[in-house]
Design a protein around this motif. Structure first.
Motif, PDB file in Angstrom:
ATOM      1  N   GLU A  49       4.329   7.583  -8.883  1.00  0.00           N
ATOM      2  CA  GLU A  49       3.362   8.246  -7.985  1.00  0.00           C
ATOM      3  C   GLU A  49       3.583   9.756  -7.930  1.00  0.00           C
ATOM      4  N   ILE A  96      -4.875   7.664   6.383  1.00  0.00           N
ATOM      5  CA  ILE A  96      -5.717   6.731   7.149  1.00  0.00           C
ATOM      6  C   ILE A  96      -5.235   6.681   8.600  1.00  0.00           C
ATOM      7  N   ILE A 136       0.844  -1.197   0.000  1.00  0.00           N
ATOM      8  CA  ILE A 136       0.000   0.000   0.000  1.00  0.00           C
ATOM      9  C   ILE A 136       0.877   1.245   0.000  1.00  0.00           C
ATOM     10  N   SER A 137       0.579   2.139  -0.888  1.00  0.00           N
ATOM     11  CA  SER A 137       1.348   3.383  -0.997  1.00  0.00           C
ATOM     12  C   SER A 137       1.267   4.231   0.269  1.00  0.00           C
ATOM     13  N   TYR A 138       2.371   4.891   0.607  1.00  0.00           N
ATOM     14  CA  TYR A 138       2.380   5.808   1.757  1.00  0.00           C
ATOM     15  C   TYR A 138       1.352   6.926   1.586  1.00  0.00           C
ATOM     16  N   ARG A 139       1.032   7.231   0.317  1.00  0.00           N
ATOM     17  CA  ARG A 139       0.035   8.282   0.053  1.00  0.00           C
ATOM     18  C   ARG A 139      -1.331   7.905   0.598  1.00  0.00           C
ATOM     19  N   ILE A 140      -1.578   6.595   0.673  1.00  0.00           N
ATOM     20  CA  ILE A 140      -2.871   6.131   1.179  1.00  0.00           C
ATOM     21  C   ILE A 140      -2.791   5.856   2.676  1.00  0.00           C
ATOM     22  N   TYR A 198       0.056   3.978  -6.389  1.00  0.00           N
ATOM     23  CA  TYR A 198       0.187   2.617  -6.930  1.00  0.00           C
ATOM     24  C   TYR A 198      -0.015   1.644  -5.773  1.00  0.00           C
TER      25      TYR A 198
END
Lengths: 202, 202
Positions: free
Chosen positions: B124, A146, A138-142, B131
């Motif tokens: 990204e 969270i 899972i991307s750090y962006r997501i 991704y």
């Protein structure tokens, strides 16, 4: 499935608890590892209590911490020694504690500790256990938003945030050896979960 | 979040649909990539229909398939050429299709295609997209039984199982060039999802 999460009280291992429950029928116990060098494991216990997670202490052999510090001293930097330590801890752990799954909060974007695929498969086949690092893809962006919606997180420089990760005991042992940990660990920021912000955010 | 799953009709990209829905509020469209060499994408469309997944075709530039086959021909084996192709496809894709997340079924235990961390982060940051390879941290010991409970899966040697993955178009282009694909791809078994076995199994 009986599941052990290797738990530091940080946002990643905290989030793993919530993530795993969502995807697998698992009965989780959080284990915080200590080598007996200090009592920083208490911070993880506090976090586990605040988050209402089952918690146990896992006392690992000081010998493997000694070997990890040998390695770091020889290398002049910490990454590979921390990965060596994590691998040795998991191997000791699955020999002593009988679980179906051993999980940790390793993220895709972490440098260390990070097991390589050959080690994961060797440990799984040798000890009949599944190793799961659910945040790995899972991307750090997501992940970041969270975690910050789910938890109240205290952030700051490493030495001010009291966490129960390998780093604090490695540094403790280094000091006993007369070494200066700052020669081996770059200054970086650290975080610790102190409670839920919105437990339904994920 | 608008989410594109790169979809081959196999069990991994099928499972990604179900997995992602469980962990993120996402609106998924499955995209099957074709370079126009053959019509194998129809098998993925059939699978998507059987599983009631939204489906679209993504026509990618034949040029990148040509370059991938150049690479495979030069290397004498397929792995790195397939990874090159996947990276180029994702990069083309995120330039043309505006989504928040691009996801694929890459598993921890896969050899190729597998993006490296530097490429993931570059894509990204450059294209403002996340991704996600949600199966990356999950052991094959856990994934396999879940997939076989969820789906009816047809298995067999590669050439008998009609799937819409890169391999079939790479092989098609090789044949057009007078090459024998069997010199570059080892014989292996392949699988394709043909429907649900128990859609509530996960």
């Amino acid at each position: 499935m009986e599941t052990a999460v290797l738990f530091s009280g940080g946002k990643d291992s905290s989030f793993v608890n919530i993530f795993l429950k969502k995807i697998l029928p698992c009965n989780i116990i959080n284990y915080t590892v200590t080598f007996g060098v200090n009592s920083n494991w208490k911070y993880a216990e506090e976090t586990a209590k605040a988050l209402e997670f089952p918690f146990k202490l896992f006392l690992a052999d000081l010998e493997i911490l000694e070997r990890s510090v040998d390695r770091i001293e020889k290398d002049g930097f910490a990454n590979d020694g921390i990965t060596f330590l994590h691998k040795a801890v998991i191997e000791t752990f699955v020999q002593e504690i009988n679980v179906d799954i051993v999980a940790d909060g390793t993220r895709r974007d972490d440098r260390s500790p990070k097991l390589d695929l050959a080690d994961m498969r060797r440990i799984e086949d040798m000890y009949d256990v599944s190793y799961v690092a659910p945040l790995m893809g899972i991307s750090y962006r997501i992940l970041k938003p969270i975690c910050f919606s789910l938890f109240t997180i205290k952030e700051g420089p490493t030495d001010l945030i009291k966490k129960s990760d390998y780093e604090s005991e490695i540094k403790g042992l280094m000091e006993k050896r007369g070494l200066n940990p700052n020669d081996f660990f770059p200054k970086h920021s650290q975080s610790r979960v102190i409670g839920y912000r919105d437990r339904d955010a994920f």
